[in-house]
Scaffold this motif. Structure first.
Motif, short mmCIF file in Angstrom:
data_model
loop_
_atom_site.label_atom_id
_atom_site.label_comp_id
_atom_site.label_asym_id
_atom_site.label_seq_id
_atom_site.Cartn_x
_atom_site.Cartn_y
_atom_site.Cartn_z
N TYR A 178 0.54 -1.53 0.37
CA TYR A 178 0.24 0.21 0.25
C TYR A 178 0.82 1.30 0.25
CZ TYR A 178 1.18 0.02 4.99
OH TYR A 178 1.92 0.35 6.74
N PHE A 179 -0.09 2.51 -0.52
CA PHE A 179 0.76 4.52 -0.62
C PHE A 179 0.45 4.99 0.15
CE2 PHE A 179 3.90 2.30 -3.68
CZ PHE A 179 3.39 1.01 -3.96
N VAL A 180 1.32 5.59 0.75
CA VAL A 180 0.32 6.65 1.15
C VAL A 180 1.73 7.44 1.72
CG1 VAL A 180 -0.81 7.10 3.98
CG2 VAL A 180 -1.02 4.80 3.19
N ASP A 181 0.37 8.86 1.14
CA ASP A 181 1.39 10.20 1.45
C ASP A 181 1.94 10.53 2.73
OD1 ASP A 181 1.57 10.76 -1.52
OD2 ASP A 181 -1.28 11.80 -0.99
N ALA A 182 3.25 10.90 3.11
CA ALA A 182 3.41 11.46 4.12
C ALA A 182 3.55 12.95 4.45
CB ALA A 182 4.88 11.51 4.16
N GLU A 183 3.90 12.94 6.07
CA GLU A 183 3.06 14.66 5.99
C GLU A 183 4.17 15.58 5.35
OE1 GLU A 183 2.36 14.87 10.83
OE2 GLU A 183 0.24 13.97 9.99
N ASP A 184 5.49 14.85 5.95
CA ASP A 184 6.47 15.97 5.35
C ASP A 184 6.97 16.08 4.02
OD1 ASP A 184 7.65 12.93 5.15
OD2 ASP A 184 9.41 13.68 6.29
N GLY A 185 6.01 15.71 3.24
CA GLY A 185 6.16 15.25 1.52
C GLY A 185 6.51 14.18 0.74
N GLY A 186 7.14 13.16 1.47
CA GLY A 186 7.53 11.64 1.27
C GLY A 186 6.38 11.01 1.20
N ILE A 187 6.32 9.37 0.89
CA ILE A 187 5.60 8.50 0.69
C ILE A 187 5.90 7.31 2.03
CG2 ILE A 187 4.68 9.39 -1.04
CD1 ILE A 187 6.33 6.80 -2.48
N ILE A 188 4.84 6.86 2.53
CA ILE A 188 5.08 6.00 3.16
C ILE A 188 4.14 4.57 2.45
CG2 ILE A 188 4.66 4.24 5.12
CD1 ILE A 188 3.71 7.48 6.72
N VAL A 189 5.10 3.29 2.24
CA VAL A 189 5.32 2.34 1.14
C VAL A 189 5.65 1.23 2.52
CG1 VAL A 189 5.54 0.61 -0.57
CG2 VAL A 189 6.02 3.25 -0.39
N ASP A 190 4.39 0.49 2.68
CA ASP A 190 4.15 -0.63 3.41
C ASP A 190 4.95 -0.42 4.58
OD1 ASP A 190 2.91 -2.59 2.08
OD2 ASP A 190 4.83 -3.24 0.90
N ASN A 191 4.55 1.13 5.43
CA ASN A 191 4.73 0.75 6.64
C ASN A 191 6.61 1.75 6.71
OD1 ASN A 191 3.98 1.87 9.51
ND2 ASN A 191 5.10 -0.04 10.50
N LYS A 192 7.43 2.25 5.60
CA LYS A 192 8.14 2.15 5.69
C LYS A 192 8.25 4.07 4.45
CE LYS A 192 11.60 -0.34 5.27
NZ LYS A 192 12.29 -1.30 4.57
#
Length: 290
Positions: free
Chosen positions: A212-226
């Motif tokens: 799964y892919f989620v936008d991070a708050e600081d502009g990056g992304i979170i992929v599989d909790n990383k």
């Protein structure tokens, strides 16, 4: 007495010569002497005797001939006994009755049939063992291949093969997680088999079906909790030309990133290394249907 004297003279005359004709002893021709042996019948004891043992040579020759005759007779007797025994063994079937011969033939046929059945059984067992070994080896090889395929799909094994190295550079702009997800889906549709996403911060994630892919708050992304930061690099194994064409379709991934101010570069390689792996998940509820 004159008469007596005549009678005596008459008797004496009768004895001496008168009518009998006998020759008085001591009168007439002298008596015959014994004849000397002829030279042919004389036996010389020295010439007819063997000087070594005192055995006559003629007798010794007869003894040797008798021994030879005895040996020949013994050999003849042995040969005769062997021949008679052989004839007795061979004449057993010749003198047997027809019913006995039929029974013997039937027994031989039954024994031959049993032996043929045993041979057939052994040959069948050999074929079964051979096919069983070959079948087990084929099953093991197929199981190993399926395990490797499942390990690659589930991300538990590293992989290598031809593919693409894709770099998505935000260029100071924010690349949303949805754009990375669109790129992953386009690659899957184009036949991508194994994928790995590496961030500029050194983080790497093996992309699998459950990722799964989620936008991070600081502009990056979170992929599989990383959490990962750009530029992002996708290591993809598949047919390079097909995957590159899929990303370059109008309105596709390349066009979307370009509109957001970013840039996409692609490099085809004959060997792409995917080293990131995942720990195998332990299922609690799901079971295969047999």
């Amino acid at each position: 007495m004159p008469g007596a004297g005549r009678d005596q003279d008459h008797q004496a005359g009768g004895r001496d010569g008168g009518g009998s004709g006998a020759v008085p002893t001591g009168a007439g021709t002298p008596a015959a002497t014994p004849a000397a042996p002829s030279p042919e019948t004389v036996i010389d004891p020295v010439d007819d005797v063997d000087g070594a043992h005192g055995v006559p040579e003629k007798g010794r020759k007869l003894t040797s001939a008798g021994a030879l005759i005895g040996v020949l007779l013994a050999l003849f007797g042995f040969t005769l006994v062997v021949q008679l025994r052989s004839n007795d063994a061979d004449s057993g079937l010749a003198s047997a009755r027809q019913e006995d011969l039929v029974r013997i033939l039937s027994d031989l046929e039954a024994r031959d049939q049993r032996l043929q059945q045993e041979i057939s059984g052994l040959e069948q067992s050999q074929r079964q063992l051979t096919s069983g070994v070959a079948g087990r080896q084929a099953a093991l090889a197929d199981a190993d291949k399926r395990a490797d395929d499942l390990g690659l799909l589930s991300g538990t094994l590293p992989a290598r093969g031809p593919g693409l190295v894709i770099v998505i550079d935000p260029r100071g702009q924010q690349i949303k997680a949805s754009q990375i997800l669109n790129a992953v889906q386009e690659l899957r549709g184009a036949g991508a088999e194994v994928m790995e996403l590496v961030g500029d911060n050194g983080g790497a994630v093996r992309i699998v079906a459950s990722s799964y892919f989620v936008d991070a708050e600081d502009g990056g992304i979170i992929v599989d909790n990383k959490q990962l930061s750009g530029p992002y690099r996708l290591m993809v194994i598949g047919v390079p030309a097909t995957m590159q064409t899929a990303l370059q379709i109008p309105g596709g991934v390349v066009a979307s990133v370009s509109q957001a101010g970013g840039n996409v570069t692609m490099e085809q390689r004959t060997t792409v290394e995917v080293t990131a792996v995942r720990q195998p998940a332990s299922l609690q509820y799901a079971r295969p249907v047999s």
